[in-house]
Enzyme design. Structure first.
Site, short mmCIF file in Angstrom:
data_model
loop_
_atom_site.label_atom_id
_atom_site.label_comp_id
_atom_site.label_asym_id
_atom_site.label_seq_id
_atom_site.Cartn_x
_atom_site.Cartn_y
_atom_site.Cartn_z
N HIS A 17 0.83 -1.21 0.00
CA HIS A 17 0.00 0.00 0.00
C HIS A 17 0.86 1.25 0.00
CE1 HIS A 17 -0.19 0.11 4.74
NE2 HIS A 17 1.03 0.12 4.29
N HIS A 44 3.24 -5.52 3.58
CA HIS A 44 3.10 -6.07 4.93
C HIS A 44 2.55 -7.48 4.84
CE1 HIS A 44 3.75 -2.25 6.96
NE2 HIS A 44 2.96 -1.69 6.07
NI NI Z 1 2.63 0.25 5.62
#
Ligand code: NI
Length: 142
Positions: A17, A44
């Site tokens: 992101h 992540h």
């Molecule tokens: Ni992040």
């Protein structure tokens, strides 16, 4: 006999992101979001805890068949796994894919799918972005 029982299942997915507001200057973005403004994003390994509640079926002793729960949630997670959340999913066109916002989106998606199971309710979602950071979304009211 009015005990409330919940059951929780953990799911994992990886996604990338970027934190960026088009309506803000580069300076303002960098000031607010720091390294998270990096133009090509960063990733992540997310951990999603899904907690449901409902009556314990007298014959199976279960609130929900775990195979069914896995099916429902994995189908949703497919939209997120190994994706750039900003562009590869339709959920973050107008909002930043923070842990909080991703958790909110996931709550709505899972809740919507679980509506097909009578008596069952999504109680709580916890989304870990890292082992020291997570967001919780709980059902409002009773
Ligand atoms: Ni992040």
């Amino acid at each position: 006999m009015a005990q409330k029982v919940t059951i929780s299942k953990i799911f994992r997915f990886s996604a990338s992101h970027r934190y960026w507001r088009k309506d803000w200057s580069t300076e303002k973005n960098e000031q607010e979001f720091g390294l998270c403004t990096s133009p090509y994003g960063h990733g992540h390994n997310y951990e999603l805890h899904v907690t449901v509640t409902g009556p314990v079926h007298p014959l199976t002793g279960m609130i929900i068949n775990l195979t069914q729960l896995k099916q429902v949630v994995n189908e949703i997670i497919l939209q997120f796994d190994h994706k750039f959340l900003n562009l590869d999913t339709p959920y973050f066109e107008d909002k930043i894919p923070t842990t909080e916002n991703i958790a909110l989106v996931l709550f709505e998606l899972v809740e919507d799918k679980l509506a097909a199971f009578s008596g069952l309710r999504l109680e709580h979602i916890r989304l870990y972005e890292r082992d020291d950071l997570y967001a919780d979304v709980r059902r409002e009211g009773k």
